[in-house]
Write a protein that holds these residues in place. Structure first.
Motif, short mmCIF file in Angstrom:
data_model
loop_
_atom_site.label_atom_id
_atom_site.label_comp_id
_atom_site.label_asym_id
_atom_site.label_seq_id
_atom_site.Cartn_x
_atom_site.Cartn_y
_atom_site.Cartn_z
N ALA A 1 10.35 15.23 7.18
CA ALA A 1 11.55 15.53 6.39
C ALA A 1 11.93 17.01 6.47
CB ALA A 1 11.33 15.11 4.94
N PRO B 1 4.83 8.15 -6.83
CA PRO B 1 3.42 8.46 -7.12
C PRO B 1 3.10 9.95 -7.20
CG PRO B 1 3.58 6.74 -5.46
CD PRO B 1 4.98 7.27 -5.67
N ARG B 2 3.58 10.75 -6.21
CA ARG B 2 3.11 12.13 -6.14
C ARG B 2 4.26 13.11 -6.01
NH1 ARG B 2 -0.06 10.24 -0.91
NH2 ARG B 2 2.13 9.74 -0.59
N ASP B 3 3.99 14.36 -6.32
CA ASP B 3 5.01 15.40 -6.14
C ASP B 3 5.47 15.48 -4.69
OD1 ASP B 3 4.68 15.89 -8.79
OD2 ASP B 3 4.12 18.00 -8.59
N ARG B 4 4.52 15.33 -3.75
CA ARG B 4 4.90 15.51 -2.34
C ARG B 4 5.93 14.47 -1.89
NH1 ARG B 4 1.54 12.48 1.63
NH2 ARG B 4 1.76 14.18 3.11
N ASP B 5 5.94 13.31 -2.55
CA ASP B 5 6.93 12.29 -2.20
C ASP B 5 8.36 12.76 -2.50
OD1 ASP B 5 4.82 10.51 -1.49
OD2 ASP B 5 4.58 9.96 -3.60
N LEU B 6 8.47 13.69 -3.44
CA LEU B 6 9.80 14.17 -3.83
C LEU B 6 10.53 14.83 -2.66
CD1 LEU B 6 8.83 15.62 -7.30
CD2 LEU B 6 10.15 13.54 -6.87
N GLY B 7 9.78 15.48 -1.77
CA GLY B 7 10.40 16.13 -0.61
C GLY B 7 11.21 15.12 0.21
N TYR C 1 1.78 9.60 5.31
CA TYR C 1 2.78 10.22 6.20
C TYR C 1 2.62 11.73 6.17
CZ TYR C 1 5.27 11.27 1.85
OH TYR C 1 5.60 11.74 0.61
N THR D 1 4.63 15.17 5.75
CA THR D 1 5.91 15.61 5.18
C THR D 1 6.78 16.31 6.24
OG1 THR D 1 4.79 17.59 4.41
CG2 THR D 1 5.20 15.87 2.77
N ILE E 1 7.39 3.62 -0.06
CA ILE E 1 6.81 4.34 -1.21
C ILE E 1 7.29 3.71 -2.52
CG2 ILE E 1 6.72 6.56 -2.44
CD1 ILE E 1 7.09 7.94 0.31
N ARG F 1 6.30 15.11 -14.06
CA ARG F 1 7.57 15.83 -14.04
C ARG F 1 8.76 14.91 -13.85
NH1 ARG F 1 7.59 21.34 -13.45
NH2 ARG F 1 5.51 22.18 -13.17
N TYR G 1 0.67 2.69 -12.92
CA TYR G 1 1.41 3.95 -12.90
C TYR G 1 2.07 4.28 -14.26
CZ TYR G 1 0.93 4.72 -7.86
OH TYR G 1 0.45 4.98 -6.60
N VAL H 1 8.03 22.29 -2.86
CA VAL H 1 7.53 21.29 -3.81
C VAL H 1 6.05 21.55 -4.09
CG1 VAL H 1 6.99 18.85 -4.13
CG2 VAL H 1 9.21 19.48 -3.22
N LEU I 1 11.52 22.43 2.16
CA LEU I 1 11.41 21.72 0.89
C LEU I 1 9.97 21.31 0.55
CD1 LEU I 1 14.48 21.69 0.76
CD2 LEU I 1 14.41 19.25 0.29
N PRO I 2 9.25 20.65 1.47
CA PRO I 2 7.88 20.25 1.11
C PRO I 2 7.00 21.43 0.68
CG PRO I 2 8.58 19.07 3.08
CD PRO I 2 9.66 20.07 2.77
N ALA J 1 0.84 -1.20 0.00
CA ALA J 1 0.00 0.00 0.00
C ALA J 1 0.87 1.25 0.00
CB ALA J 1 -0.89 -0.01 1.22
N LEU J 2 0.32 2.35 -0.48
CA LEU J 2 1.03 3.63 -0.42
C LEU J 2 0.97 4.14 1.01
CD1 LEU J 2 2.45 5.95 -1.93
CD2 LEU J 2 0.22 6.91 -2.42
N PRO J 3 2.13 4.31 1.67
CA PRO J 3 2.08 4.72 3.08
C PRO J 3 1.57 6.16 3.22
CG PRO J 3 4.35 4.63 2.31
CD PRO J 3 3.50 4.09 1.20
N TRP K 1 15.90 24.48 -8.77
CA TRP K 1 16.39 24.93 -7.46
C TRP K 1 17.92 24.99 -7.54
CZ3 TRP K 1 13.64 21.13 -3.54
CH2 TRP K 1 12.25 21.32 -3.60
#
Lengths: 204, 466
Positions: free
Chosen positions: A33, B241-247, A28, A30, B53, B210, B64, A163, A159-160, A24-26, A174
């Protein structure tokens, strides 16, 4: 080529079919981080100024300080975004030669390039450029000194947040300090293909 | 005793090179640890999360991949698919031919190393110039990278200065700053003359389509500021999956790779340049490359596809530190390479089946991995596969005598007693060459065989019921 698409996708499906359960996609926050203790409750321009210095960049608070820095380095020829030049010109003395058109056949003639930033990140000391705001990609890259004009109100904390604010621009970059390498025997050298000096001019 | 190929390679390495690879990997590893643990309350939580992830993404690539393709098309990107290395090379060449392009500047991409792109294009009358300083030096020397992030970790400045002199880049000078300035001057004009800029991708967000590219030198940015066409070679496992994961991933990548908080240039690209922007590509192509990845996805080692190519496992690995990258005889060295290279080799698996054995299974690679890949487990699975497929394993110590002894209690007890005799025999006199080689620089500990049995027996007598 279309055959390749079908063969790859069918092999992917075949590889995943035997899995009884898929990961599953966890979920969380942000926040995990983010270096929160660094930024909590502080003025973002102040944090940014401190952090860009840590990555051997520089933030200056007014155009006079910028001009003094350029003069001290002997960087007297350069490019400036035509939209910025009317406000900056009065600060530059007659010893400077500044062009508002960038000629890509003379990249080595520009010691500095002044462009507008789309924002900044306090936590990492990062300057954010994009296609909409930055007048020329090359002018922010090829000169030895790059100056990004950053509005104090455009500084993201972390960063979050940055983004999340990328938006619809096709190219967001950046820049965190000067271009660098440690490829030769692990020795750090600044100014490889991009600028050796990464400067943010903070404006209100 | 015959040794394994990786050991044989090590004996050919000059001592100074071995020392310098050891020192620089160790230094990067120590800085990485400090950065991660000083700044984050729980860096291990971050690593585990990133791994979860990526694992989720891999196990949903069937949905995907078509989703990101659709998004990219909406963004104005032309999407291509290449099942094999040959198909990927052909796709790049076809794009260049369609534009009458002959000059390419290349940023660092491991996929292009896998498929041998630069050589292929040169054979077809195109120039494909490496622009990362390390890769540029590898190219002029017709060498191979020996580290994922630091391609010329195996070269000294004197060798580089000699190569520059030979290539007409100035008189011999081994000052690293001079070397860098000369490359800067030479390459900037190459960017400006190039028709095509080629890059890889560190991450691809399915949500926005992206590509995310990171470099320290700014070479990928220059490749996307001067040429008018951008081609990106992307392994199908690069999605998030998502942009937010990039952080999460960007925070982990730079710290793990080079012990930086953030790489100097982090670029988010969704398509050709804006119409009002004078510089940059008017045309953008993404080539999704399989080249063995779907086979890995189908295997019991699919976790290795989480890899974000940071090189942290190389830096911490006691085997890599001694052997350096060329010992692995493949594009991906170190612990990740010991898993990935034999898997990507397809039918050539037996030729690289010794790599999973070149490990003490100490587990350091798993502990530093930013996506928490259980590398030691995967090494064991590959050792098992080699055994199942009866791949010959020259240099592996014969285990037959051990197996016989361990399955016969009487023989075992006799051997334990025999071991005690060894305490009174100088090691030099034992007529086993491997033993003599081993003991030349080490002392054997005193033999204490049988102590456990004695202890257990006493214990059972004292407390007969558990």
């Amino acid at each position: 080529m279309n055959d390749d698409r079908e063969s790859i996708l069918s092999r992917v499906r075949g590889a995943l079919a035997p899995l009884h359960e898929r990961a599953a996609l966890p979920d969380y926050d942000t926040e995990i981080a983010v270096m929160r203790s660094l930024i909590a409750g502080r003025d973002l321009a102040e944090v940014f100024t401190e952090r860009i210095k840590r990555v051997s960049g520089l933030a200056v608070a007014d155009p006079a300080a910028l001009v003094a820095h350029l003069r001290a380095g002997g960087w007297l020829r350069g490019y400036c975004d035509p939209a910025l030049w009317p406000q900056l010109a009065p600060h530059f003395g007659p010893e400077f030669k500044v062009e508002v058109d960038y000629d890509r056949t003379r990249v080595d003639d520009y010691a500095f390039g002044i462009t507008r930033a789309a924002g900044a990140i306090a936590e990492s000391g990062t300057i954010i450029l994009n296609d909409a705001t930055t007048s020329r990609r090359l002018a922010a890259l090829a000169p030895w000194v790059h100056v990004a004009v950053v509005g104090r109100g455009q500084i993201f904390a972390d960063l979050p947040q940055a983004v999340a604010a990328i938006g619809g621009d096709p190219n967001v970059i950046w820049c965190t300090g000067p271009s660098k390498t440690a490829d030769v025997e692990g020795i750090l050298i600044e100014g490889v293909h991009g600028p050796g000096q990464q400067i943010a001019l903070l404006v209100d | 005793m015959r040794s394994q190929p990786i050991d044989q390679f090590v004996t050919t390495l000059p001592a100074d090179k071995r020392a310098s690879v050891y020192q620089s990997t160790k230094a990067t590893h120590e800085k990485r640890t400090k950065l991660l643990f000083d700044e984050f309350a729980d860096p291990n939580r971050l690593r585990h999360l990133a791994g979860e992830i990526k694992q989720h993404t891999l196990e949903h690539l069937d949905t995907y991949l078509p989703a990101v393709e659709a998004k990219m098309k909406t963004n104005g990107v032309t999407v291509h698919w290449a099942a094999t290395a040959d198909a990927a090379n052909a796709a790049v060449l076809a794009i260049m031919r369609a534009r009458n392009a002959t000059k390419m500047v290349k940023a660092k991409t491991m996929v292009s190393e896998e498929i041998g792109l630069a050589h292929f294009l040169e054979q077809n009358g195109c120039e494909a110039l490496e622009t990362d300083l390390g890769e540029f030096i590898v190219q002029i020397d017709d060498d191979h990278p020996s580290h994922i992030v630091r391609p010329i970790i195996h070269k000294t400045r004197r060798e580089i200065a000699t190569s520059f002199e030979r290539e007409g880049l100035g008189a011999y000078n081994d000052d690293p700053e001079t070397i860098t300035r000369r490359a800067r001057q030479f390459l900037r004009h190459k960017y400006l003359q190039a028709d095509v800029g080629l890059t890889g991708a560190n991450f691809v967000s399915v949500e926005s389509g992206r590509l995310v590219l990171v470099t320290n030198e700014g070479n990928s940015r220059f490749s996307l500021a001067a040429p008018k066409c951008h081609i990106a070679l992307v392994g199908i496992e690069k999605l998030v999956p998502r942009d937010r994961d990039l952080g999460i991933f960007l925070n982990l990548l730079a710290r793990s790779a080079t012990a930086q908080e953030l790489t100097v240039y982090t670029e988010f690209i969704s398509g050709p340049k804006s119409p009002a922007q004078p510089d940059g590509p008017e045309e953008m192509h993404v080539i999704f490359v399989d080249n063995g990845r779907t086979e890995v996805l189908a295997s019991e080692c699919r976790e290795i596809l989480r890899c974000i190519r940071c090189g942290a496992c190389l830096n911490v690995c006691p085997v890599y530190r001694q052997a350096s990258g060329h010992a692995y005889r493949s594009v991906y060295p170190g612990p990740v390479g010991a898993v990935l290279s034999p898997l990507l080799a397809g039918e050539r698996f037996p030729a690289l089946a010794d790599l999973p054995k070149a490990s003490s299974l100490c587990g350091a690679c798993n502990e530093v991995c930013p996506v928490n890949i259980p590398i030691p487990d995967l090494l064991l699975r590959l050792r098992n596969r080699a055994k199942q497929e009866n791949v010959p394993s020259p240099g592996t110590p014969p285990m037959g005598a051990w197996a016989l002894m361990a399955s016969q209690p009487t023989a075992w007890k006799a051997a334990l007693f025999g071991g005690k005799v060894l305490n009174y025999v100088p090691a030099k006199l034992i007529p086993v060459p491997a033993m003599q080689a081993w003991s030349a620089k080490r002392a054997l500990p005193e033999w204490r065989g049988g102590e456990f049995r004695k202890w257990l027996k006493n214990r059972l007598q004292k407390s007969p019921t558990p």
